[in-house]
Design a protein around this motif. Structure first.
Motif, PDB file in Angstrom:
ATOM      1  N   LEU A  13       0.832  -1.197   0.000  1.00  8.39           N
ATOM      2  CA  LEU A  13       0.000   0.000   0.000  1.00  8.39           C
ATOM      3  C   LEU A  13       0.866   1.245   0.000  1.00  8.39           C
ATOM      4  O   LEU A  13       1.838   1.346   0.755  1.00  8.39           O
ATOM      5  CB  LEU A  13      -0.921   0.016   1.229  1.00  8.39           C
ATOM      6  N   GLU A  14       0.508   2.184  -0.851  1.00  7.72           N
ATOM      7  CA  GLU A  14       1.166   3.492  -0.893  1.00  7.72           C
ATOM      8  C   GLU A  14       0.113   4.574  -0.731  1.00  7.72           C
ATOM      9  O   GLU A  14      -0.789   4.685  -1.566  1.00  7.72           O
ATOM     10  CB  GLU A  14       1.918   3.673  -2.227  1.00  7.72           C
ATOM     11  N   PRO A  15       0.202   5.341   0.349  1.00  8.70           N
ATOM     12  CA  PRO A  15       1.220   5.328   1.399  1.00  8.70           C
ATOM     13  C   PRO A  15       1.071   4.111   2.317  1.00  8.70           C
ATOM     14  O   PRO A  15       0.016   3.484   2.361  1.00  8.70           O
ATOM     15  CB  PRO A  15       0.960   6.629   2.155  1.00  8.70           C
ATOM     16  N   SER A  16       2.145   3.783   3.047  1.00  5.10           N
ATOM     17  CA  SER A  16       2.189   2.573   3.883  1.00  5.10           C
ATOM     18  C   SER A  16       1.505   2.805   5.220  1.00  5.10           C
ATOM     19  O   SER A  16       2.139   2.800   6.287  1.00  5.10           O
ATOM     20  CB  SER A  16       3.645   2.139   4.088  1.00  5.10           C
ATOM     21  N   GLU A  17       0.242   3.014   5.158  1.00  4.93           N
ATOM     22  CA  GLU A  17      -0.549   3.233   6.363  1.00  4.93           C
ATOM     23  C   GLU A  17      -1.955   2.728   6.110  1.00  4.93           C
ATOM     24  O   GLU A  17      -2.350   2.461   4.980  1.00  4.93           O
ATOM     25  CB  GLU A  17      -0.567   4.707   6.735  1.00  4.93           C
ATOM     26  N   LEU A  18      -2.711   2.607   7.182  1.00  5.32           N
ATOM     27  CA  LEU A  18      -4.088   2.140   7.037  1.00  5.32           C
ATOM     28  C   LEU A  18      -4.864   3.177   6.226  1.00  5.32           C
ATOM     29  O   LEU A  18      -4.918   4.352   6.598  1.00  5.32           O
ATOM     30  CB  LEU A  18      -4.714   1.959   8.419  1.00  5.32           C
ATOM     31  N   PRO A  19      -5.444   2.781   5.081  1.00  5.65           N
ATOM     32  CA  PRO A  19      -6.067   3.770   4.183  1.00  5.65           C
ATOM     33  C   PRO A  19      -7.233   4.512   4.831  1.00  5.65           C
ATOM     34  O   PRO A  19      -8.145   3.891   5.400  1.00  5.65           O
ATOM     35  CB  PRO A  19      -6.554   2.908   3.013  1.00  5.65           C
ATOM     36  N   MET A  20      -7.225   5.819   4.687  1.00  3.26           N
ATOM     37  CA  MET A  20      -8.306   6.629   5.248  1.00  3.26           C
ATOM     38  C   MET A  20      -9.617   6.389   4.517  1.00  3.26           C
ATOM     39  O   MET A  20     -10.700   6.564   5.083  1.00  3.26           O
ATOM     40  CB  MET A  20      -7.923   8.113   5.194  1.00  3.26           C
ATOM     41  N   TRP A  21      -9.542   5.975   3.227  1.00  8.18           N
ATOM     42  CA  TRP A  21     -10.775   5.785   2.463  1.00  8.18           C
ATOM     43  C   TRP A  21     -11.637   4.642   2.990  1.00  8.18           C
ATOM     44  O   TRP A  21     -12.821   4.528   2.632  1.00  8.18           O
ATOM     45  CB  TRP A  21     -10.480   5.595   0.981  1.00  8.18           C
TER      46      TRP A  21
END
Length: 765
Positions: A342-350
């Motif tokens: 995943l880019e960015p490497s974080e839990l997706p806000m969407w």
């Protein structure tokens, strides 16, 4: 017939008075319970019948050939969903020995025999070409067929054909592609092989095509392109999963404008996900998981997917690039992105916009950081959460999903105390992290509320203190894994309330005391692993009498003493027995019933005890043994002459005993051996010749009076001994300090125990 009180179906007998209804054209007896009676043969006298439905009504036995007298019949539905179970096998309740009677049904348009057993039909050559040509709907799924009935080739009006879940092993016949009226073709879960023909494009009316779970091959792009623009524009469901398809996806996916369901999972499809994927505006569910897809997937790939509900794409090497404020056009219920980047490497806000999401799988996606506060509020709508194998850290607050849920947060870097978990959770994995503190608040807070947890994984953390005595309200637990922590104390008494417990893993802690008798209440235990603790006392007799379902018993590296329990042979299903590195004494005793009943045994490790006597000849009757370790004991006598009968043996360690005599010649038959250690006994004579034995180096034989390859001692010198390489290098008999020896023993144990345990777990019911 009579109506059972409070029931929604008929049962009992079918009265022959039905024959008085001489003008009856429609008879539907489906979804009732006729208690295992046969289909009455007198139904064949209802000559005016055009519709007969006897499906799912608990009929058994032969289908009467008198049904062939119903020459006006247009619809015949005999499908059967019920199966008897016999030693783990299922079979149909309805049987067919001949299909000749079907050829008389000249007006038949709809024939459903799914679930009926056609494997005993003996007159295929006479009947396969006489199936009624007017049939438009034919369902012979799960009928035990070994080939496609040839008469189908004459059904030029056929619109629906279902051969799902048979045993058909052949290529797909070319005539099948000429059935241009077919709208639905289901060939899944057979053994079809060969290449999917480009003639697939001749199925110009096809709407639903399912060839999944076969052995078919071909280029996925050529398969898609074989459909004409006309036929591709009407396909709604396409399933080609679990085959051997390769190549890249075509960038003309937008031709499939009505496609609602796409399943290409478990193939070898490579390359990128084409941008035209985003134009499949009717798509509701997609499975492209477990392929070799690579490249970047961006927001553009989802531009027009407004109806998308399920997206299964795990097991690929894809990268998802989205902007922080992307608002997806879809509302998902299931999302699996396992092993993506995943880019960015974080839990997706969407994810916050997905108000209908119930299933979320994002393990091994390299996301890092702390889990944002919004996610824990959002997670209350989820039934399944998998964020394992990432680089997430920080503390985990209380977890309260709205419904019965599964939560996998293991293999991260979480710390702090264990979270409290809602009673609705039935599977929880918090393993392989850095949770610390005690177990008390987890098990004992709100203990008056009944819990529904079945599987609990807290292993490989930093948990300490005692296992709390608070299991009274955790009675649904089936799997408890607390291994590799810093737990102390005894096994708590309330663990005896876990009557459903099957797997108990407490290895590698600091637990002590004798094995408590209340553990014998857990009669469903299948795996009991208490190894690498400080348990002491004698191995209790109740293990053999009360835990009769055990398949794995590991008490390795504790302080048990006393005689080796001979009644362990009463454990009928035992496959792995590891009592190594204790202070057990006595002899290895195998009774006749042990030889007969324990034929499934895979691994035996009694090493590092003070066991004496001879290796019993009965051991060689355990023909399924894969690993045997009897090293570091006081065994004497000869190696059993029939040891070569253990043809599946892969690891054998008899080192550091007092065995004498020659190596049994039959050992040359052990062609699967990967680990062998006979060192430091009193063996003598020539090492038997075999490709396998000569493949080991001298460390497998040193400390004896042996000669011949792989040793350098020439057998012409009858008094020859093994060269004192080890003594010169290590100073006498301290070979246990040799790194190679440790490595050999370690690898031998891992191979012979844990690899076997892994394969065993895969086959547990």
């Amino acid at each position: 017939m009579h109506d059972m009180p409070y029931s929604k179906y008929f049962s009992g007998k079918i009265n022959p008075s039905l024959l008085n209804l001489t003008h009856l054209t429609y008879l539907d007896l489906s979804n009732n319970d006729f208690e295992g009676m046969q289909i009455p043969s007198f139904l064949g006298s209802l000559k005016s019948l055009r519709y007969l439905n006897l499906s799912a009504s608990s009929f058994v036995g032969l289908i009467p050939h008198q049904l062939g007298n119903l020459t006006s019949l247009q619809v015949l539905d005999l499908h059967d969903f019920q199966y008897e179970v016999d030693h783990g096998k299922t079979h149909s309740l309805l049987e067919v020995e001949s299909l000749q009677w079907i050829s008389s049904l000249s007006q038949l348009q709809h024939l459903d025999m799914s679930g009926a057993n056609l494997s005993k039909v003996s007159d295929w050559l006479r009947v396969t070409n006489t199936l009624p040509s007017l049939v438009e709907y034919l369902d012979m799924s799960n009928c035990g067929l070994y080939h496609i009935p040839g008469g189908i080739a004459n059904m030029t009006n056929l619109k629906f054909l279902n051969l799902y879940y048979n045993s058909i092993s052949s290529t797909i016949p070319q005539w099948l592609y000429r059935l241009s009226q077919l709208q639905s073709l289901i060939l899944s879960e057979n053994s079809f092989h060969g290449e999917i023909s480009s003639s697939l494009g001749n199925l110009t009316s096809i709407v639903n095509l399912d060839m999944s779970v076969n052995n078919l091959n071909g280029s996925v792009s050529e398969i898609f392109e074989s459909f004409s623009r006309c036929s591709s524009g009407q396909i709604e469901s396409l399933s080609l999963s679990d085959n051997n398809l390769s190549g890249q996806l075509t960038d003309k996916l937008d031709h499939f404008e009505k496609l609602r369901f796409l399943d290409l999972a478990n193939n070898s499809i490579s390359g990128p996900l084409p941008p035209s994927f985003g134009n499949l505006s009717c798509l509701k569910a997609v499975r492209i998981d477990d392929n070799n897809l690579t490249g970047v997937v961006s927001q553009l790939h989802f531009t027009n997917l407004t109806r998308l509900v399920e997206f299964h794409a795990h097991g690929n090497s894809l990268t998802l690039e989205t902007t922080p404020h992307w608002l997806p056009p879809f509302q998902l219920s299931q999302l699996f992105l396992n092993s993506w980047h995943l880019e960015p490497s974080e839990l997706p806000m969407w994810l916050q916009s997905q108000t209908q999401l119930r299933v979320l799988g994002m393990p091994n996606t390299r996301i890092s950081g702390t889990i944002p506060t919004w996610f824990w509020n959002f997670s209350s709508q989820l039934e399944y959460i998998d964020l394992s194998e990432n680089q997430l850290y920080g503390e985990v607050p209380h977890i309260f999903p709205s419904q019965f849920g599964e939560i996998f947060l293991g293999s991260n870097q979480f710390n702090g105390s264990l979270p409290l978990v809602s009673s609705t959770v039935f599977r929880l994995d918090l393993s392989n992290s850095s949770f610390s503190g005690t177990l008390f608040h987890f098990f004992c807070n709100n203990n008056s509320e009944p819990k529904h947890l079945e599987n609990l994984y807290l292993d490989n953390n930093l948990l300490s203190g005692k296992i709390p005595d608070c299991f009274r309200n955790w009675k649904t637990l089936e799997n408890v894994n607390l291994e590799s922590n810093n737990l102390i104390g005894n096994i708590p008494r309330s663990l005896g309330y876990l009557l459903s417990l099957k797997y108990l893993h407490l290895r590698n802690n600091h637990l002590h005391g004798e094995l408590p008798p209340y553990l014998k209440k857990c009669t469903n235990l299948t795996i009991l692993d208490l190894s690498y603790n400080k348990f002491l006392g004698k191995i209790p007799m109740w293990i053999e009498t009360s835990l009769s379902n055990l398949r794995v018993l590991s008490l390795r590296s504790n302080q048990f003493h006393g005689l080796l329990p001979y009644k362990l042979c009463d454990l009928t299903y035992l496959q792995i027995l590891d009592l190594a590195h204790n202070n057990l004494s006595g002899r290895i005793t195998l009774e006749v019933k042990y030889r007969i009943r324990l034929i499934l045994g895979l691994s035996l490790d009694l090493s590092g005890n003070i066991i004496s006597g001879e290796i019993p000849e009965e051991l060689t009757s355990l023909i399924y043994l894969q690993s045997v370790n009897l090293s570091n004991n006081l065994l004497s006598g000869r190696i059993p002459p029939k040891i070569g009968d253990l043809r599946r043996l892969e690891s054998l360690d008899l080192s550091r005993n007092q065995l004498y005599g020659q190596i049994a010649p039959s050992m040359s038959s052990l062609t699967f051996l990967r680990v062998l250690n006979l060192s430091y006994n009193n063996l003598k004579g020539k090492i038997p010749k075999s490709t396998q034995l000569q493949s080991f180096d001298q460390f497998s034989f040193i400390g004896n009076k042996l000669c011949g390859p792989p040793l350098e001692v020439n057998c012409s010198n009858t008094n020859g001994t093994v060269p004192q390489v080890a003594d010169q290098k290590h100073g006498g008999s301290y070979l246990l300090e040799d790194g190679w020896f440790y490595l050999s023993c370690y690898l031998g144990f891992l191979f012979g125990f844990w690899s076997v345990l892994g394969s065993l777990l895969l086959n547990l019911p």
